[in-house]
Motif scaffolding. Sequence first.
Motif, PDB file in Angstrom:
ATOM      1  N   UNK A   1       0.831  -1.204   0.000  1.00 36.58           N
ATOM      2  CA  UNK A   1       0.000   0.000   0.000  1.00 36.58           C
ATOM      3  C   UNK A   1       0.869   1.260   0.000  1.00 36.58           C
ATOM      4  N   UNK A   2       1.887   1.294   0.860  1.00 36.38           N
ATOM      5  CA  UNK A   2       2.751   2.476   0.913  1.00 36.38           C
ATOM      6  C   UNK A   2       3.574   2.628  -0.364  1.00 36.38           C
ATOM      7  N   UNK A   3       3.979   1.525  -0.981  1.00 34.24           N
ATOM      8  CA  UNK A   3       4.692   1.618  -2.259  1.00 34.24           C
ATOM      9  C   UNK A   3       3.791   2.246  -3.318  1.00 34.24           C
ATOM     10  N   UNK A   4       2.528   1.827  -3.382  1.00 36.60           N
ATOM     11  CA  UNK A   4       1.584   2.400  -4.343  1.00 36.60           C
ATOM     12  C   UNK A   4       1.314   3.867  -4.040  1.00 36.60           C
ATOM     13  N   UNK A   5       1.138   4.156  -2.772  1.00 33.32           N
ATOM     14  CA  UNK A   5       0.839   5.522  -2.348  1.00 33.32           C
ATOM     15  C   UNK A   5       2.016   6.454  -2.631  1.00 33.32           C
ATOM     16  N   UNK A   6       3.205   6.031  -2.264  1.00 35.69           N
ATOM     17  CA  UNK A   6       4.380   6.875  -2.500  1.00 35.69           C
ATOM     18  C   UNK A   6       4.680   7.014  -3.984  1.00 35.69           C
ATOM     19  N   UNK A   7       4.510   5.947  -4.754  1.00 35.11           N
ATOM     20  CA  UNK A   7       4.722   6.049  -6.194  1.00 35.11           C
ATOM     21  C   UNK A   7       3.769   7.048  -6.830  1.00 35.11           C
ATOM     22  N   UNK A   8       2.502   6.978  -6.442  1.00 43.32           N
ATOM     23  CA  UNK A   8       1.510   7.918  -6.965  1.00 43.32           C
ATOM     24  C   UNK A   8       1.825   9.342  -6.520  1.00 43.32           C
ATOM     25  N   UNK A   9       2.149   9.513  -5.243  1.00 40.16           N
ATOM     26  CA  UNK A   9       2.432  10.859  -4.717  1.00 40.16           C
ATOM     27  C   UNK A   9       3.648  11.469  -5.403  1.00 40.16           C
ATOM     28  N   UNK A  10       4.667  10.651  -5.684  1.00 41.02           N
ATOM     29  CA  UNK A  10       5.855  11.172  -6.371  1.00 41.02           C
ATOM     30  C   UNK A  10       5.497  11.604  -7.788  1.00 41.02           C
ATOM     31  N   UNK A  11       4.697  10.822  -8.495  1.00 42.20           N
ATOM     32  CA  UNK A  11       4.306  11.174  -9.863  1.00 42.20           C
ATOM     33  C   UNK A  11       3.449  12.436  -9.902  1.00 42.20           C
ATOM     34  N   UNK A  12       2.588  12.586  -8.913  1.00 45.74           N
ATOM     35  CA  UNK A  12       1.696  13.743  -8.838  1.00 45.74           C
ATOM     36  C   UNK A  12       2.460  14.991  -8.398  1.00 45.74           C
ATOM     37  N   UNK A  13       3.465  14.794  -7.555  1.00 44.32           N
ATOM     38  CA  UNK A  13       4.194  15.924  -6.990  1.00 44.32           C
ATOM     39  C   UNK A  13       3.513  16.463  -5.751  1.00 44.32           C
ATOM     40  N   UNK A  14       3.009  15.558  -4.907  1.00 42.41           N
ATOM     41  CA  UNK A  14       2.280  15.949  -3.704  1.00 42.41           C
ATOM     42  C   UNK A  14       3.187  15.914  -2.481  1.00 42.41           C
ATOM     43  N   UNK A  15       3.642  17.080  -2.052  1.00 43.74           N
ATOM     44  CA  UNK A  15       4.477  17.156  -0.848  1.00 43.74           C
ATOM     45  C   UNK A  15       3.730  16.637   0.366  1.00 43.74           C
ATOM     46  N   UNK A  16       2.442  16.958   0.469  1.00 41.33           N
ATOM     47  CA  UNK A  16       1.639  16.491   1.612  1.00 41.33           C
ATOM     48  C   UNK A  16       1.762  14.978   1.764  1.00 41.33           C
TER      49      UNK A  16
END
Length: 190
Positions: free
Chosen positions: A62-77
């Motif tokens: 779950x965290x791998x998916x979440x962090x991968x998505x957040x990195x692609x989006x550019x979400x600092x939060x």
Amino acid sequence: MIVTPPSAEEVTGHAASMYDRDTQDDGFVFAHTQVMAINPEAHEAFESLVKAIVASIGIGVYEAATLGAARAIGSAHCLLAHGRKALRAGVLDDDGLRAFAHHDDSGFSESEQAVVRFAERLSADAASMTDADSQALRDVGFTDRQIVDITLAAAARNFFSRALLALDVPVDVVPGVSPKTAAALTARVR
């Protein structure tokens, strides 16, 4: 930020629980929590979705998916919040999280690295995805249910991250993430 979150004195029910959790864990209420408290029913539904997803894939995936998505989006939060969750869960150590910030995913297992790539692709250009993208997950051992849940995890992160970005929610300092790692995670993001 144009929206006005409810004050601690105004919140009740799930919103009050959201505020209490932040205050108990970190001594203050995060800006993203305050904004989501405007619609606590939606936040509660989001939490239920996450629980249903994590049940089949576990916290590391779950965290791998979440962090991968957040990195692609550019979400600092979400990079900061889920970076901390990955640290606390032992998914990554500080060096691995800092490396992740520089697009080195070697702190993750081979299967988690496939999840990061899948989530990034979903977040950057979902319309171009094909069966080959899902097959890459199957090739590292994921079942149909897990492939669907990895997809839902990345899509859910897009929902949450993009809402925070669109509402111009301030990014808070996240306790538990070293300043050096926080700087690396947020260097290329808004």
